[in-house]
Enzyme design. Structure first.
Site, short mmCIF file in Angstrom:
data_model
loop_
_atom_site.label_atom_id
_atom_site.label_comp_id
_atom_site.label_asym_id
_atom_site.label_seq_id
_atom_site.Cartn_x
_atom_site.Cartn_y
_atom_site.Cartn_z
N GLU A 1 0.80 -1.22 0.00
CA GLU A 1 0.00 0.00 0.00
C GLU A 1 0.84 1.28 0.00
OE1 GLU A 1 -2.10 0.66 3.73
OE2 GLU A 1 -3.57 1.92 2.72
N GLU B 1 -12.05 2.90 5.48
CA GLU B 1 -10.91 3.21 6.34
C GLU B 1 -10.83 4.72 6.55
OE1 GLU B 1 -6.85 2.75 4.99
OE2 GLU B 1 -6.36 1.47 6.67
O1 LIG Z 1 -1.31 3.81 8.28
C1 LIG Z 1 -2.28 4.03 7.56
O2 LIG Z 1 -2.71 5.19 7.37
C2 LIG Z 1 -2.95 2.92 6.90
O3 LIG Z 1 -3.75 3.14 6.02
C3 LIG Z 1 -2.61 1.53 7.33
O4 LIG Z 1 -3.21 0.52 6.62
#
Ligand SMILES: O=C(O)C(=O)CO
EC number: 5.3.1.22
Length: 258
Positions: free
Chosen positions: A149, A244
């Site tokens: 990511e 998220e």
């Molecule tokens: O650390 C963050 O902001 C994340 O999105 C972790 O998955």
């Protein structure tokens, strides 16, 4: 129909962590995802049992779990690129595999880690490639996928754009190592998200969303999140969408009914 997974590490934080899976279920969701819930790679067995039990009892599916990422509240964003922490990471992979097999979880986010000032960047990227290959092999045994990511808000985190992460994925060369397209992080870092979706949706291992500015719920900022989700689905992405984002003062899920 789009399946949403509540990221219960950033949402529902007014509740103790073990109450969050049931709260997600009560709010109408059947899937949750978590960052690694501890600041140690291998916590006490009783803590792991509590976590697994909370998810089982809530009747939700754990669709995603981050590997151990160091001390995130203190600013860490992963240990994968840290040559001095390879044993710790590998011990964590073993535990993640155990939890995953008990809960039927198949997606695992490996936060890359911050560049350590003064450290040899080539040694860091070498450790990252080795650790990612190790994790990918460990979860391949039960059909799992490791996610990589790009992240915003951390200058020393080397992966800022989709291209940064895809270059590492190519270098590792494991079929089950995939891009986690977090539309919030990509947009904040100035990536062209519509282009990333158009060119790579079929290769995404996972999508997460938050609006920007502010990392709030969809509609609190100005990102065309629904357009990007629809385009990704048309481009072949068929997994869940991870919620998220940080809740504001109102119902964090109200936007789903509007
Ligand atoms: O650390 C963050 O902001 C994340 O999105 C972790 O998955």
């Amino acid at each position: 129909m789009t399946r949403y997974a509540v990221n219960a590490s950033i949402l529902l934080t007014d509740l103790p962590i073990l109450e969050r899976p049931a709260a997600a279920r009560a709010a109408g969701f059947d899937a949750v995802e978590f960052w690694w819930p501890w600041t140690t790679a291998v916590p006490e067995k009783s803590e792991v049992e509590g976590f697994v039990g909370a998810i089982e009892q809530a009747g939700v599916q754990l669709t995603g779990l981050n590997f151990f990422a160091g001390d995130m509240p203190a600013g860490d964003r992963g240990v994968v690129n840290n040559p001095g922490r390879q044993d710790e990471f590998r011990a964590n992979v073993e535990l993640v595999v155990d939890i995953a097999q008990r809960l039927g979880c198949k997606h695992f986010n490996a936060l890359y880690g911050l560049h350590t000032e003064g450290a040899d960047a080539a040694a860091e990227s070498g450790a990252a490639r080795e650790n990612l290959a190790y994790a990918a092999k460990a979860v391949a045994a039960f059909g799992g996928t490791v996610l990589l990511e790009p992240v915003s808000g951390a200058d020393r985190y080397p992966l800022k754009t989709a291209a940064d992460a895809l270059a590492v994925i190519d270098a590792v060369g494991a079929d089950n190592l995939r891009l986690l397209a977090d539309f919030y992080h990509l947009a904040v870092n100035g990536d062209d998200v519509a282009k990333v979706v158009a060119e790579h949706a079929h290769e995404f291992g996972h999508i997460q969303i938050a609006d920007a500015p502010g990392r709030g719920a969809p509609g609190t900022g100005d990102l065309p999140l629904q357009d990007w989700i629809s385009a990704a689905q048309q481009g072949g992405y068929d997994g869940p969408i991870g919620l998220e984002y940080v809740a504001g003062d109102t119902d964090p899920f109200a936007w789903l009914n509007s």
